[in-house]
Design a protein around this motif. Structure first.
Motif, PDB file in Angstrom:
ATOM      1  N   THR B  61       0.850  -1.199   0.000  1.00 42.68           N
ATOM      2  CA  THR B  61       0.000   0.000   0.000  1.00 42.68           C
ATOM      3  C   THR B  61       0.882   1.244   0.000  1.00 42.68           C
ATOM      4  O   THR B  61       1.994   1.219   0.522  1.00 42.68           O
ATOM      5  N   PRO B  62       0.401   2.358  -0.585  1.00 42.00           N
ATOM      6  CA  PRO B  62       1.230   3.573  -0.646  1.00 42.00           C
ATOM      7  C   PRO B  62       1.439   4.172   0.747  1.00 42.00           C
ATOM      8  O   PRO B  62       0.533   4.131   1.594  1.00 42.00           O
ATOM      9  N   ALA B  63       2.620   4.704   0.968  1.00 40.66           N
ATOM     10  CA  ALA B  63       2.932   5.329   2.255  1.00 40.66           C
ATOM     11  C   ALA B  63       1.955   6.467   2.538  1.00 40.66           C
ATOM     12  O   ALA B  63       1.536   6.676   3.676  1.00 40.66           O
ATOM     13  N   LEU B  64       1.570   7.173   1.481  1.00 34.98           N
ATOM     14  CA  LEU B  64       0.665   8.309   1.655  1.00 34.98           C
ATOM     15  C   LEU B  64      -0.668   7.845   2.252  1.00 34.98           C
ATOM     16  O   LEU B  64      -1.226   8.488   3.153  1.00 34.98           O
ATOM     17  N   VAL B  65      -1.155   6.704   1.767  1.00 38.10           N
ATOM     18  CA  VAL B  65      -2.402   6.157   2.290  1.00 38.10           C
ATOM     19  C   VAL B  65      -2.228   5.765   3.762  1.00 38.10           C
ATOM     20  O   VAL B  65      -3.096   6.017   4.597  1.00 38.10           O
ATOM     21  N   GLN B  66      -1.086   5.162   4.087  1.00 38.31           N
ATOM     22  CA  GLN B  66      -0.832   4.782   5.479  1.00 38.31           C
ATOM     23  C   GLN B  66      -0.831   6.014   6.387  1.00 38.31           C
ATOM     24  O   GLN B  66      -1.358   5.995   7.502  1.00 38.31           O
ATOM     25  N   ILE B  67      -0.258   7.084   5.883  1.00 35.39           N
ATOM     26  CA  ILE B  67      -0.170   8.311   6.687  1.00 35.39           C
ATOM     27  C   ILE B  67      -1.559   8.895   6.952  1.00 35.39           C
ATOM     28  O   ILE B  67      -1.896   9.235   8.095  1.00 35.39           O
ATOM     29  N   VAL B  68      -2.388   8.982   5.913  1.00 33.23           N
ATOM     30  CA  VAL B  68      -3.717   9.564   6.129  1.00 33.23           C
ATOM     31  C   VAL B  68      -4.590   8.642   6.986  1.00 33.23           C
ATOM     32  O   VAL B  68      -5.435   9.112   7.746  1.00 33.23           O
ATOM     33  N   ILE B  69      -4.372   7.326   6.883  1.00 29.83           N
ATOM     34  CA  ILE B  69      -5.142   6.410   7.740  1.00 29.83           C
ATOM     35  C   ILE B  69      -4.814   6.679   9.210  1.00 29.83           C
ATOM     36  O   ILE B  69      -5.717   6.800  10.050  1.00 29.83           O
ATOM     37  N   VAL B  70      -3.523   6.820   9.519  1.00 29.18           N
ATOM     38  CA  VAL B  70      -3.146   7.045  10.917  1.00 29.18           C
ATOM     39  C   VAL B  70      -3.651   8.398  11.408  1.00 29.18           C
ATOM     40  O   VAL B  70      -4.162   8.515  12.526  1.00 29.18           O
ATOM     41  N   TYR B  71      -3.556   9.422  10.569  1.00 31.10           N
ATOM     42  CA  TYR B  71      -3.904  10.765  11.037  1.00 31.10           C
ATOM     43  C   TYR B  71      -5.406  11.052  10.958  1.00 31.10           C
ATOM     44  O   TYR B  71      -6.022  11.451  11.943  1.00 31.10           O
ATOM     45  N   TYR B  72      -5.997  10.812   9.779  1.00 27.45           N
ATOM     46  CA  TYR B  72      -7.419  11.121   9.606  1.00 27.45           C
ATOM     47  C   TYR B  72      -8.317   9.937   9.946  1.00 27.45           C
ATOM     48  O   TYR B  72      -9.380  10.092  10.518  1.00 27.45           O
ATOM     49  N   GLY B  73      -7.874   8.742   9.551  1.00 31.40           N
ATOM     50  CA  GLY B  73      -8.721   7.565   9.702  1.00 31.40           C
ATOM     51  C   GLY B  73      -8.997   7.220  11.149  1.00 31.40           C
ATOM     52  O   GLY B  73     -10.138   6.921  11.533  1.00 31.40           O
ATOM     53  N   LEU B  74      -7.967   7.280  11.991  1.00 26.88           N
ATOM     54  CA  LEU B  74      -8.130   6.864  13.384  1.00 26.88           C
ATOM     55  C   LEU B  74      -9.065   7.790  14.162  1.00 26.88           C
ATOM     56  O   LEU B  74      -9.603   7.415  15.196  1.00 26.88           O
ATOM     57  N   VAL B  75      -9.270   8.993  13.644  1.00 26.92           N
ATOM     58  CA  VAL B  75     -10.164   9.950  14.302  1.00 26.92           C
ATOM     59  C   VAL B  75     -11.564   9.344  14.452  1.00 26.92           C
ATOM     60  O   VAL B  75     -12.234   9.544  15.460  1.00 26.92           O
ATOM     61  N   ASP B  76     -11.973   8.573  13.451  1.00 22.71           N
ATOM     62  CA  ASP B  76     -13.288   7.919  13.500  1.00 22.71           C
ATOM     63  C   ASP B  76     -13.440   7.043  14.733  1.00 22.71           C
ATOM     64  O   ASP B  76     -14.556   6.774  15.178  1.00 22.71           O
ATOM     65  N   TYR B  77     -12.335   6.534  15.251  1.00 19.13           N
ATOM     66  CA  TYR B  77     -12.391   5.676  16.441  1.00 19.13           C
ATOM     67  C   TYR B  77     -12.006   6.445  17.700  1.00 19.13           C
ATOM     68  O   TYR B  77     -11.630   5.856  18.708  1.00 19.13           O
TER      69      TYR B  77
END
Lengths: 249, 214
Positions: B61-77
């Motif tokens: 998976t692209p590093a960029l996707v990993q970065i946004v998952i950690v920063y923006y994605g985790l907010v959902d939880y």
């Protein structure tokens, strides 16, 4: 000192050891002979658990291991066997990132937890014993094959083992370097060290061994005093083996 | 070009964050990489499978996707991380996967006889690893590790998307303020290049030192 019973080692469908029993008394020098693939190295390596036996049992220096034990228990027992034995390999297997002295003292430091100064004292004494005091700070890459193997012998002696295991210690050496290694082994034999030696050096077997054990096809075919074995081998396979060796000369 | 020099302080601050994130991610990445490599080589099968899955997902998976998952994605939880923390976590996890492959290869490249010699002398697996195998593997792993390190330095520019004012974003902010592009981009390109070269030189010096040791 050593007793192996009903030792079987199976690699896939192949039986490398097919029910071997071996007994070695304290102070004995037993030479394992046999054509390549006869199982002699495997037998040696089963004694200290570098090779996992498929069935059977071994007892070395008072520690008994049975193939039926749980892996954890077996591993723990082999570790205590290894702390009471030393091993010398065909390819030396010196630690390339450590000096000659560092190689000898490593187990003292790591396994015994000995202080550096004390370990160094023992290490220096052992290097002197194999005639390499002047190489104490040399890395293995700077040593000849014969010197490396002598350091390896000193390393195997460091923890004062009750038994030394030799796995073709001179097979990887240039012919002119074999003598210096055999000389060290003869000296150890004279001092009464218990030794099990896999080798193709017939002269060593004849002169230093207390007993010769001949293997073929994973079984012990013949066991005799060296004089008797070399003069008049009983089994046909041993006769052929000796003839072939003499033919090479 | 004067604009670049006038704002050098601001850009250097960006460079500082680039460096900080690189060093922190590399440090944690090393720990993760080593642990995962050992898990894959010596762990029981569930750990092995877990480690293999981790490496596969991160490398695929692209590093960029990993970065946004950690920063923006985790907010959902309900997990809200600061941008720098998120950047370091994402990049550590990312680089850890790549380094674990490097370490695994390096450990396997140490001859089998070394482990046997260590075992034969009575060492435990852990003692043999620590004293005999890993020091030799480190030497083998150093050159590819250096490449990963320099790659990491450049990859930090990705975290500009999560509002970390590292080097790229500090240039973008200046561009938004002055309406000129090229001087700032050239300026940060030079700064990246200087940092990469400095690292490369340092790594070569380390390699030479290690090569001399034996």
């Amino acid at each position: 000192m050593i007793e192996a019973r009903e030792l079987v080692k199976q690699f896939g469908s192949q039986r490398v050891l097919d029910g071997v029993g071996l007994k070695v008394e304290e102070g004995e020098i037993v030479v394992l002979l046999g054509p390549s693939g006869s199982g002699k190295s495997t037998l040696l390596r089963c004694l200290n658990g570098l090779e996992t036996m498929s069935s059977g049992s071994v007892e070395v220096a008072g520690v008994a291991v049975d193939a039926g034990m749980k892996p954890r228990e077996r591993e723990a027992r082999f570790r205590s066997i290894r702390q009471r034995t030393g091993m010398v390999f065909q390819q030396f297997n010196l630690y390339p990132h450590k000096t000659a002295l560092g190689n000898v003292t490593e187990a003292l430091r790591v396994v015994r937890g000995m202080a550096a100064a004390e370990a160094d004292r023992i290490g220096e004494r052992l290097l002197a014993r194999v005639g390499l005091s002047d190489k104490r700070d040399a890395y293995p890459s700077r040593l000849s094959g014969g010197q490396q193997q002598r350091v390896a012998i000193a390393r195997a002696l460091a923890t004062e083992p009750s038994v030394l295991l030799f796995d073709e210690p001179t097979s990887a050496l240039d012919p002119e370097l074999v003598g210096e290694v055999l000389a060290v082994m003869r000296e150890l034999a004279r001092e009464g060290m218990t030794m099990v030696v896999v080798t193709h050096e017939m002269k060593f077997a004849r002169e230093a061994a207390s007993r010769v054990v001949f293997l073929d096809g994973g079984r012990i075919v013949e066991e005799a005093a060296p004089a008797a074995f070399f003069a008049a081998p009983r089994s046909e396979r041993a006769q052929r083996f000796i003839r072939q060796l003499q033919g090479e000369r | 070009m004067d604009l670049v020099f006038d704002n050098a302080g601001f850009l250097l601050r960006g460079a500082y964050y680039t460096l900080l994130i690189t060093l922190l991610s590399m440090f944690f990445g090393l720990l993760i990489g080593l642990a995962v490599a050992l898990m894959r080589l010596r762990g029981p099968w569930p750990l092995r499978a877990l480690a293999r899955g981790y490496v596969s997902v991160i490398r695929g998976t692209p590093a960029l996707v990993q970065i946004v998952i950690v920063y923006y994605g985790l907010v959902d939880y309900g997990i809200t991380l600061g941008p720098i923390t998120a950047a370091v976590i994402a990049l550590s996890i990312n680089v850890g996967a790549f380094l674990s492959e490097t370490f695994r290869g390096a450990i396997q490249a140490v001859p089998k006889g070394q482990l046997e010699a260590a075992y034969a002398s009575g060492m435990t697996t852990w003692q043999a690893m620590r004293r005999i195998i890993l020091p030799q593997a480190a030497r083998i792993a150093l050159p590819p590790m250096g490449n990963t390190f320099v790659g990491m330095l450049k990859e930090t520019s990705l975290v500009s998307v999560i509002t970390v004012t590292e080097l790229l974003r500090s240039a973008q902010l200046l561009i938004a303020q002055y309406y000129v592009n090229m001087p700032f981009y050239i300026g940060i390109a030079v700064m990246y290049w200087v940092m990469s070269t400095a690292f490369t030189t340092l790594l070569h010096a380390m390699e030479r030192r290690l090569a001399r040791a034996y």
